[in-house]
Write an enzyme that holds these catalytic residues in place. Structure first.
Site, short mmCIF file in Angstrom:
data_model
loop_
_atom_site.label_atom_id
_atom_site.label_comp_id
_atom_site.label_asym_id
_atom_site.label_seq_id
_atom_site.Cartn_x
_atom_site.Cartn_y
_atom_site.Cartn_z
N GLY A 44 -71.82 -24.41 -68.62
CA GLY A 44 -71.08 -23.32 -68.05
C GLY A 44 -70.37 -23.01 -69.34
N GLN A 49 -63.44 -18.65 -73.97
CA GLN A 49 -63.89 -19.24 -74.94
C GLN A 49 -64.58 -18.68 -75.82
OE1 GLN A 49 -66.01 -22.25 -71.94
NE2 GLN A 49 -65.54 -23.60 -73.51
N CYS A 87 -65.92 -30.52 -73.10
CA CYS A 87 -65.94 -29.16 -73.29
C CYS A 87 -66.24 -28.50 -74.47
CB CYS A 87 -64.35 -28.64 -72.90
SG CYS A 87 -63.83 -27.12 -73.24
N LEU A 88 -67.05 -27.52 -74.40
CA LEU A 88 -67.78 -26.94 -75.68
C LEU A 88 -66.69 -26.45 -76.74
CD1 LEU A 88 -70.63 -24.76 -74.30
CD2 LEU A 88 -71.12 -26.88 -75.37
N GLU A 130 -64.55 -24.59 -65.27
CA GLU A 130 -64.60 -23.22 -65.99
C GLU A 130 -63.20 -22.10 -65.39
OE1 GLU A 130 -66.31 -22.82 -68.58
OE2 GLU A 130 -67.51 -24.65 -67.88
ZN ZN Z 1 -64.58 -26.12 -71.17
#
Ligand code: ZN
Length: 170
Positions: A44, A49, A87-88, A130
């Site tokens: 996601g 982001q 989380c990226l 998200e």
């Molecule tokens: Zn995230």
């Protein structure tokens, strides 16, 4: 086009994102989000982001790609379960977050049509994670007991995302 990600304490991750009036005007952004998510091995990715403070996220779980504009939760299960999230935007950090096990998301698709999608398992978790990004919330904010947070090695982090690329549920 693969976009650079905002990381860690970037203030762009902390804004409440703006509603989108016309989803059809954001096709390029959706493509870029999918491409970036795939390249990063995520399941996601939310527009904030990549520095776009807009209420939009994309998901890719079990081969199903969704672009969700102006999403809201219309139902959440009473049953809440722990799940270790990452989380990226927060590399190498993992933590167990307790959230509803199943939700129904209402959103507009890329054509502007209103849709509802009931989800459980990984997709329910991704929707909620998200959605938080659109309100400037990061998963560690949901963990009161900070001993539940752990930092893993770069190698472990990479292998986690390789697993996601093969679309295995966690
Ligand atoms: Zn995230």
């Amino acid at each position: 086009m693969r976009l650079p990600l905002l990381k860690s304490d970037d203030p762009g991750l902390r804004q409440v994102a703006s509603a989108i009036t016309d989803p059809t005007a954001y096709q390029d952004l959706v493509e870029d989000l999918w491409e970036t998510m795939a390249a990063e091995g995520g399941v996601g990715l939310a527009a904030p982001q990549v520095g776009q403070s807009l209420r939009l996220f994309v998901t890719g779980v079990k081969g199903e790609q969704l672009a969700c504009f102006n999403p809201t939760l219309v139902t959440s299960s009473e049953k809440r379960i722990p799940w270790e999230e990452g989380c990226l935007s927060l590399p190498r950090l993992l933590g167990e977050v307790i959230r509803p096990a199943a939700v129904t998301l209402e959103y507009q698709d890329a054509a502007g049509q209103t849709c509802q999608r009931a989800a459980d398992d990984l997709l329910a978790r991704v929707f909620q994670h998200e959605l938080d990004h659109l309100d400037g919330i990061l998963f560690p904010d949901r963990i009161s007991d900070k001993s539940k947070l752990r930092t893993i090695t770069e190698k472990e982090w990479q292998s986690r995302f390789e697993a996601n690329q093969s679309q295995q549920p966690e």
